[in-house]
Design an enzyme around this catalytic site. Structure first.
Site, PDB file in Angstrom:
ATOM      1  N   GLN A 126       0.859  -1.184   0.000  1.00  0.00           N
ATOM      2  CA  GLN A 126       0.000   0.000   0.000  1.00  0.00           C
ATOM      3  C   GLN A 126       0.896   1.236   0.000  1.00  0.00           C
ATOM      4  OE1 GLN A 126      -2.398   1.601   3.346  1.00  0.00           O
ATOM      5  NE2 GLN A 126      -4.139   1.482   1.949  1.00  0.00           N
ATOM      6  N   TYR A 129      -6.204  10.578   3.993  1.00  0.00           N
ATOM      7  CA  TYR A 129      -4.834  10.934   3.614  1.00  0.00           C
ATOM      8  C   TYR A 129      -4.826  11.688   2.272  1.00  0.00           C
ATOM      9  CZ  TYR A 129      -3.821   7.995   7.580  1.00  0.00           C
ATOM     10  OH  TYR A 129      -3.786   7.482   8.853  1.00  0.00           O
ATOM     11  N   ARG A 168      -7.475   1.809  -3.041  1.00  0.00           N
ATOM     12  CA  ARG A 168      -8.371   1.752  -1.879  1.00  0.00           C
ATOM     13  C   ARG A 168      -9.061   3.102  -1.681  1.00  0.00           C
ATOM     14  NH1 ARG A 168      -7.945   0.014   4.550  1.00  0.00           N
ATOM     15  NH2 ARG A 168      -9.515  -1.597   4.246  1.00  0.00           N
ATOM     16  N   GLY A 216      -8.912  -6.684   9.029  1.00  0.00           N
ATOM     17  CA  GLY A 216      -7.866  -5.986   9.759  1.00  0.00           C
ATOM     18  C   GLY A 216      -7.537  -6.620  11.094  1.00  0.00           C
ATOM     19  N   ARG A 217      -8.258  -6.215  12.133  1.00  0.00           N
ATOM     20  CA  ARG A 217      -7.896  -6.605  13.496  1.00  0.00           C
ATOM     21  C   ARG A 217      -7.837  -8.120  13.722  1.00  0.00           C
ATOM     22  NH1 ARG A 217     -11.895  -2.011  15.492  1.00  0.00           N
ATOM     23  NH2 ARG A 217     -12.725  -2.648  13.462  1.00  0.00           N
TER      24      ARG A 217
HETATM   25  C1  LIG Z   1      -3.786  -0.801  13.730  1.00  0.00           C
HETATM   26  C2  LIG Z   1      -4.478  -0.406  12.464  1.00  0.00           C
HETATM   27  C3  LIG Z   1      -3.720   0.140  11.430  1.00  0.00           C
HETATM   28  C4  LIG Z   1      -4.318   0.469  10.205  1.00  0.00           C
HETATM   29  N1  LIG Z   1      -3.545   0.942   9.176  1.00  0.00           N
HETATM   30  C5  LIG Z   1      -4.093   1.173   7.958  1.00  0.00           C
HETATM   31  C6  LIG Z   1      -3.278   1.549   6.851  1.00  0.00           C
HETATM   32  O1  LIG Z   1      -2.046   1.658   6.921  1.00  0.00           O
HETATM   33  N2  LIG Z   1      -3.904   1.758   5.662  1.00  0.00           N
HETATM   34  C7  LIG Z   1      -5.271   1.621   5.511  1.00  0.00           C
HETATM   35  O2  LIG Z   1      -5.788   1.820   4.406  1.00  0.00           O
HETATM   36  N3  LIG Z   1      -6.048   1.248   6.545  1.00  0.00           N
HETATM   37  C8  LIG Z   1      -5.499   1.008   7.747  1.00  0.00           C
HETATM   38  N4  LIG Z   1      -6.293   0.564   8.773  1.00  0.00           N
HETATM   39  C9  LIG Z   1      -7.690   0.201   8.515  1.00  0.00           C
HETATM   40  C10 LIG Z   1      -7.811  -1.303   8.260  1.00  0.00           C
HETATM   41  O3  LIG Z   1      -7.238  -1.626   7.006  1.00  0.00           O
HETATM   42  C11 LIG Z   1      -9.296  -1.780   8.272  1.00  0.00           C
HETATM   43  O4  LIG Z   1     -10.014  -1.083   7.288  1.00  0.00           O
HETATM   44  C12 LIG Z   1      -9.942  -1.560   9.636  1.00  0.00           C
HETATM   45  O5  LIG Z   1      -9.136  -2.135  10.653  1.00  0.00           O
HETATM   46  C13 LIG Z   1     -11.348  -2.201   9.714  1.00  0.00           C
HETATM   47  O6  LIG Z   1     -11.295  -3.601   9.479  1.00  0.00           O
HETATM   48  P1  LIG Z   1     -11.436  -4.676  10.681  1.00  0.00           P
HETATM   49  O7  LIG Z   1     -12.795  -4.418  11.264  1.00  0.00           O
HETATM   50  O8  LIG Z   1     -11.364  -6.012  10.016  1.00  0.00           O
HETATM   51  O9  LIG Z   1     -10.343  -4.410  11.662  1.00  0.00           O
HETATM   52  C14 LIG Z   1      -5.717   0.277  10.024  1.00  0.00           C
HETATM   53  C15 LIG Z   1      -6.479  -0.249  11.087  1.00  0.00           C
HETATM   54  C16 LIG Z   1      -5.878  -0.600  12.284  1.00  0.00           C
HETATM   55  C17 LIG Z   1      -6.714  -1.205  13.378  1.00  0.00           C
END
Ligand SMILES: Cc1cc2nc3c(=O)[nH]c(=O)nc-3n(C[C@H](O)[C@H](O)[C@H](O)COP(=O)(O)O)c2cc1C
Length: 357
Positions: free
Chosen positions: A97, A177, A224, A314-315
């Site tokens: 990314q 961003y 994205r 994500g998480r």
């Molecule tokens: C610790 C953390 C770091 C993240 N870093 C990014 C990132 O670098 N780029 C991005 O597009 N989204 C980032 N996100 C968003 C995640 O890609 C994702 O959309 C978000 O966690 C929701 O999905 P989940 O419910 O499965 O966690 C981040 C989320 C978390 C929790």
């Protein structure tokens, strides 16, 4: 379609439709060079269909957080090469990314004495800098010449990512961003070709994605977006304007055959997201946003109902290196520990246990 059916998105081969969402973890030091620990973390997760790396800066001025990795120098490129090799050795597929933070940063973080954005509109809030907390800077409004430079930085970064051995790139147009800042009439108040109408606000994102696709191949390029996310003061509150802006963005990419479109939105089956998907005509990787973490049931349903071609998670991926295996058999999951998301070492990064089989 089933979550566990393999897929081909452009030049990317996915062994299943569970995608590691981009996750910033801030373990790449002051120099922004990902080390062995970072490579190990990604390789542990290689059984997911596709890994999207954490947001990686294409220029120092695009750095949003201390500890974030970059893809600017030869040293960073070589380090990413070791990450890619580790993932490939473990049978996985990984894209980078590429993320320019825009005004979601501070002069103390960019190291260039300023932050940049479409317009000189500051975020109303505080930012963590190495010395503590400060107010967000009022960003410098990028000139037309500087826009060209930023576009070239995205291209150069993408070329480096592919040269390093990653399978492709994901351009970060979401979450407030730089690229997202262009799309909103609140963060983008320009009166030139890049501001005003929905088409004009979409123009810089379209040009950047097209330039990257031309440089590394559309089949290796994803995008994205997070329409109407309303985060980091990138306000998109007028539904008609949002629909028109993203229709312009999608229309500008429709002839490209992008590898995929990744969308973060609470209502993935709704008209806004599905209309963008139809217009772009690329496979859709869906994520339901920051509310409740993704679940196996939701992911299965999104793919089974044809709402998405794959699901970004994500998480749960942070906490479960073997999430693909766990979801396949319906096993319990480890809980993510929010206190170790950002920065630190192996704890909460590479030490989450796998299932004992
Ligand atoms: C610790 C953390 C770091 C993240 N870093 C990014 C990132 O670098 N780029 C991005 O597009 N989204 C980032 N996100 C968003 C995640 O890609 C994702 O959309 C978000 O966690 C929701 O999905 P989940 O419910 O499965 O966690 C981040 C989320 C978390 C929790």
């Amino acid at each position: 379609m089933d979550l566990f059916t393999p897929a081909v998105f452009g030049d990317l081969k996915l062994s299943n439709r569970i995608v590691m969402a981009p996750l910033t973890r801030l373990r790449s030091g002051e120099e922004g060079v990902p080390g062995e620990l970072v490579a190990e973390m990604y390789a542990q997760r290689a059984s997911l269909g596709l890994l999207v790396s954490e947001g990686t800066y294409p220029s120092l001025e695009g750095r949003g957080y201390p500890g974030q990795p970059g893809i600017v120098t030869d040293e960073q490129q070589e380090a990413w090469g070791r990450v890619a090799e580790a993932v490939h050795d473990a049978g996985g597929t990984i894209v980078m990314q590429v993320m320019h933070a825009g005004r979601v940063s501070h002069a103390d973080i960019t190291g260039t004495g300023r932050t940049v954005a479409p317009s000189a509109v500051a975020i109303d809030g505080d930012v963590h800098v190495p010395s503590g907390k400060k107010r967000y800077d009022t960003p410098h409004a990028l000139t037309l010449d500087e826009l060209e430079e930023v576009r070239e930085q995205f291209v150069a970064a993408s070329k480096r990512a592919v040269a390093a051995g990653l399978d492709g790139v994901e351009i970060h147009g979401a979450n407030g961003y730089l690229l997202h800042e262009f799309l909103s009439p609140v963060s983008n108040t320009r009166t030139d070709l890049y501001g005003g109408t929905p088409e004009a606000r979409a123009r810089f994102v379209v040009e950047t994605v097209r330039a990257v696709a031309e440089a590394v191949g559309a089949g290796r390029t994803g995008l994205r977006i997070s329409p109407a996310h309303n985060i980091q003061d990138v306000w998109e509150k007028d539904a008609d304007d949002v629909a028109a802006t993203y229709a312009a963005l999608a229309g500008g990419l429709a002839d490209l055959d992008l590898a995929y479109l990744s969308v973060l939105h609470a209502d993935l089956g709704g008209a806004l997201v599905q209309d963008i998907r139809r217009r772009v005509g690329a496979p859709l990787i869906a994520n339901n946003g920051f509310g409740a973490p993704s679940t196996r049931e939701l992911a299965q349903q999104l793919v089974a109902d044809g709402i998405a071609d794959a699901v970004a998670v994500g998480r749960p991926v942070i906490a479960n290196p073997d999430l693909a295996e766990r979801w396949r058999i319906g096993a319990d999951e480890n809980e993510p520990d929010g206190s170790t998301f950002y920065g630190g070492g192996a704890k909460g990064y590479t030490d989450y246990p796998r299932l004992a089989l």
